[in-house]
Write a protein that holds these residues in place. Structure first.
Motif, PDB file in Angstrom:
ATOM      1  N   SER A 277       0.837  -1.200   0.000  1.00 27.07           N
ATOM      2  CA  SER A 277       0.000   0.000   0.000  1.00 27.07           C
ATOM      3  C   SER A 277       0.867   1.242   0.000  1.00 27.07           C
ATOM      4  CB  SER A 277      -0.897   0.020   1.242  1.00 27.07           C
ATOM      5  OG  SER A 277      -1.834  -1.010   1.196  1.00 27.07           O
TER       6      SER A 277
ATOM      7  N   THR B 157       1.727   5.041   1.410  1.00 29.43           N
ATOM      8  CA  THR B 157       1.604   5.688   2.718  1.00 29.43           C
ATOM      9  C   THR B 157       0.801   6.972   2.620  1.00 29.43           C
ATOM     10  OG1 THR B 157       3.712   6.825   2.401  1.00 29.43           O
ATOM     11  CG2 THR B 157       3.752   4.708   3.590  1.00 29.43           C
TER      12      THR B 157
ATOM     13  N   PRO C 170      -4.248   5.963   6.740  1.00 27.89           N
ATOM     14  CA  PRO C 170      -4.095   5.326   8.051  1.00 27.89           C
ATOM     15  C   PRO C 170      -3.486   3.922   7.931  1.00 27.89           C
ATOM     16  CG  PRO C 170      -6.290   6.274   7.811  1.00 27.89           C
ATOM     17  CD  PRO C 170      -5.628   6.374   6.478  1.00 27.89           C
ATOM     18  N   GLU C 171      -2.702   3.541   8.947  1.00 24.57           N
ATOM     19  CA  GLU C 171      -2.016   2.250   8.927  1.00 24.57           C
ATOM     20  C   GLU C 171      -2.989   1.078   8.822  1.00 24.57           C
ATOM     21  OE1 GLU C 171       0.909   1.645  11.915  1.00 24.57           O
ATOM     22  OE2 GLU C 171       1.810   3.625  11.599  1.00 24.57           O
ATOM     23  N   LYS C 172      -4.143   1.190   9.465  1.00 31.76           N
ATOM     24  CA  LYS C 172      -5.114   0.096   9.394  1.00 31.76           C
ATOM     25  C   LYS C 172      -5.612  -0.093   7.971  1.00 31.76           C
ATOM     26  CE  LYS C 172      -6.751   0.165  14.132  1.00 31.76           C
ATOM     27  NZ  LYS C 172      -7.904   0.289  15.016  1.00 31.76           N
ATOM     28  N   ARG C 173      -5.755   0.995   7.237  1.00 27.09           N
ATOM     29  CA  ARG C 173      -6.179   0.887   5.838  1.00 27.09           C
ATOM     30  C   ARG C 173      -5.040   0.340   4.986  1.00 27.09           C
ATOM     31  NH1 ARG C 173      -9.796   1.863   2.122  1.00 27.09           N
ATOM     32  NH2 ARG C 173      -9.330   3.012   0.213  1.00 27.09           N
ATOM     33  N   GLN C 174      -3.815   0.765   5.262  1.00 25.92           N
ATOM     34  CA  GLN C 174      -2.659   0.266   4.525  1.00 25.92           C
ATOM     35  C   GLN C 174      -2.502  -1.242   4.695  1.00 25.92           C
ATOM     36  OE1 GLN C 174       1.008   2.291   5.392  1.00 25.92           O
ATOM     37  NE2 GLN C 174      -0.009   4.265   5.531  1.00 25.92           N
ATOM     38  N   ALA C 175      -2.907  -1.755   5.847  1.00 26.51           N
ATOM     39  CA  ALA C 175      -2.757  -3.187   6.145  1.00 26.51           C
ATOM     40  C   ALA C 175      -3.591  -4.059   5.207  1.00 26.51           C
ATOM     41  CB  ALA C 175      -3.130  -3.459   7.596  1.00 26.51           C
TER      42      ALA C 175
END
Length: 69
Positions: free
Chosen positions: A33, A35, A45-50
């Motif tokens: 993903s 950043t 957001p990191e949760k979305r990137q995951a």
């Protein structure tokens, strides 16, 4: 005699099942993903990137899916 409400409910359920099946059949993005959003450059957001393969923030992705971009 079949009640018109029962027929309408059955039709609605079939349409819902078809929409869910179509969504599940569509390919999901894969790979790393970004950043930051490729459209507005805001951080993703990191949760979305995951999720993997994410390129846009939620507001920009919403606009793309609605055909406004």
């Amino acid at each position: 005699m079949v009640c018109p409400f029962d027929r309408a409910q059955a039709l609605e359920q079939r349409q819902r099942d078809q929409a869910i099946a179509a969504q599940l059949a569509s390919s999901r993005p894969s790979g790393p993903s970004r950043t930051h959003c490729e459209d507005c450059d805001k951080p993703i957001p990191e949760k979305r990137q995951a999720l993997g393969g994410i390129r846009r923030c939620v507001p920009c992705q919403t606009l793309v899916e609605q055909g406004n971009r």
